[in-house]
Design an enzyme around this catalytic site. Structure first.
Site, PDB file in Angstrom:
ATOM      1  N   LYS A  53      34.881  47.716  38.104  1.00 40.96           N
ATOM      2  CA  LYS A  53      35.139  47.094  39.411  1.00 40.96           C
ATOM      3  C   LYS A  53      36.571  47.361  39.864  1.00 40.96           C
ATOM      4  CE  LYS A  53      31.617  43.540  38.763  1.00 40.96           C
ATOM      5  NZ  LYS A  53      31.303  42.169  38.306  1.00 40.96           N
ATOM      6  N   GLN A  97      34.264  36.862  36.638  1.00 40.33           N
ATOM      7  CA  GLN A  97      33.246  37.608  35.900  1.00 40.33           C
ATOM      8  C   GLN A  97      32.413  36.668  35.033  1.00 40.33           C
ATOM      9  OE1 GLN A  97      32.532  40.959  36.172  1.00 40.33           O
ATOM     10  NE2 GLN A  97      30.783  40.507  34.857  1.00 40.33           N
ATOM     11  N   ASP A 120      31.164  37.508  45.703  1.00 37.99           N
ATOM     12  CA  ASP A 120      29.874  37.609  45.018  1.00 37.99           C
ATOM     13  C   ASP A 120      28.733  37.032  45.852  1.00 37.99           C
ATOM     14  OD1 ASP A 120      30.040  38.972  42.572  1.00 37.99           O
ATOM     15  OD2 ASP A 120      31.004  37.271  41.590  1.00 37.99           O
TER      16      ASP A 120
END
Length: 283
Positions: A53, A97, A120
């Site tokens: 990422k 995460q 997200d």
């Protein structure tokens, strides 16, 4: 033989377009779009995902802030970091995460992220806005699936779409996005009766259940579009939720694993970060 939807290629195209958008944003607003990524602990898979990422973020010209906290971090320490980034006007998106170490309350930590920095698309406000058809940050994986379907000019309106899986991060938002595209949507799960018959009726079949090669050829309608969201580690390597070798001879389009939805998820994370920055600057 089905046409293979190359997620890797589509994701690269998304990133190349983002490069120009990010450059224009910097010129117009004198602000480098910034994504903060928080990793807690030493989960090997999570470390790989975070590295990928960060690499992708920097590739498109965004700034990445990486915070790697020890496994022993307390709830308060993680929440304080998230709150600090939430209040930082230089940060446009925050990603925690998952999974977090078991002693941490994931929901409480995620709730500290403001909706306009929720890249997200997991927060209740964004999910609720999606349900109501209001502007929302959409979970990256379903967002990527829609982008893949549209990249092939696949007609969605009026089609029967079946989603296998009802998770909050894939199945449910996927169903909502397909509804927005005027599909007739069925969501299947572990309690669904006559699953094979339901799947066989799908013009568009999306598998997201985490069971290796669960979807067989006899579950797929001739000429259906099949998107495989699953990533399962097996003795023979990475496989999806669809038995690719069987289903490719029945479907009209199919996404592979690896190289399908996976690369799209990261590309749409970057797209979400860009969109969050646009909203924050009322652009």
């Amino acid at each position: 033989m089905a046409i293979i939807i190359d997620g890797k290629q589509i994701a690269q195209s998304v990133k190349e377009q983002l490069k120009d958008k990010v450059k224009d944003f910097l010129y117009k607003y004198n602000h480098q779009i910034t994504l903060a990524v928080i990793l807690v602990g030493e989960n090997p898979a999570s470390k790989v995902y975070v590295k990928n990422k960060i690499t992708a973020t920097e590739y498109v010209g965004m700034k990445s802030l990486s915070f790697h906290l020890p496994e022993s971090s307390t709830q308060e320490e993680v929440e304080n970091l998230v709150e600090s980034l939430s209040n930082d006007n230089g940060v446009d998106g925050i990603l925690v995460q998952l999974p977090l170490p078991k002693h941490l309350d994931e929901n409480k930590i995620l709730s500290k992220i403001p909706a306009d920095k929720d890249v997200d698309g997991f927060l209740a406000q964004n999910v609720g806005n999606l349900l109501l058809g209001q502007p929302a940050t959409v979970a990256c994986t379903p967002f990527g699936v829609i982008k893949m379907l549209k990249s092939q000019n696949i007609e969605l309106s009026g089609k029967n779409a079946v989603v296998i899986g009802r998770s909050n991060i894939v199945g449910k938002p996927m169903a909502l996005l397909l509804l927005q595209e005027n599909c007739t949507v069925t969501v299947c799960h572990s309690k669904t009766q006559n699953l094979k018959d339901v799947c066989k009726n799908a013009d568009i079949l999306i598998a997201a259940i985490g069971k290796p090669e669960f979807v067989k050829a006899d579950m797929v309608k001739e000429g259906a579009v099949v998107i495989d969201v699953g990533i399962n580690r097996t003795e023979k390597g990475l496989v999806g939720d669809v038995d690719f070798e069987q289903v490719k001879d029945v479907a009209s389009y199919i996404s592979p694993v690896p190289g399908g939805v996976g690369p799209m998820t990261i590309a749409m994370l970057l797209e979400n970060t860009y969109l969050c920055a646009l909203r924050r600057f009322n652009a």
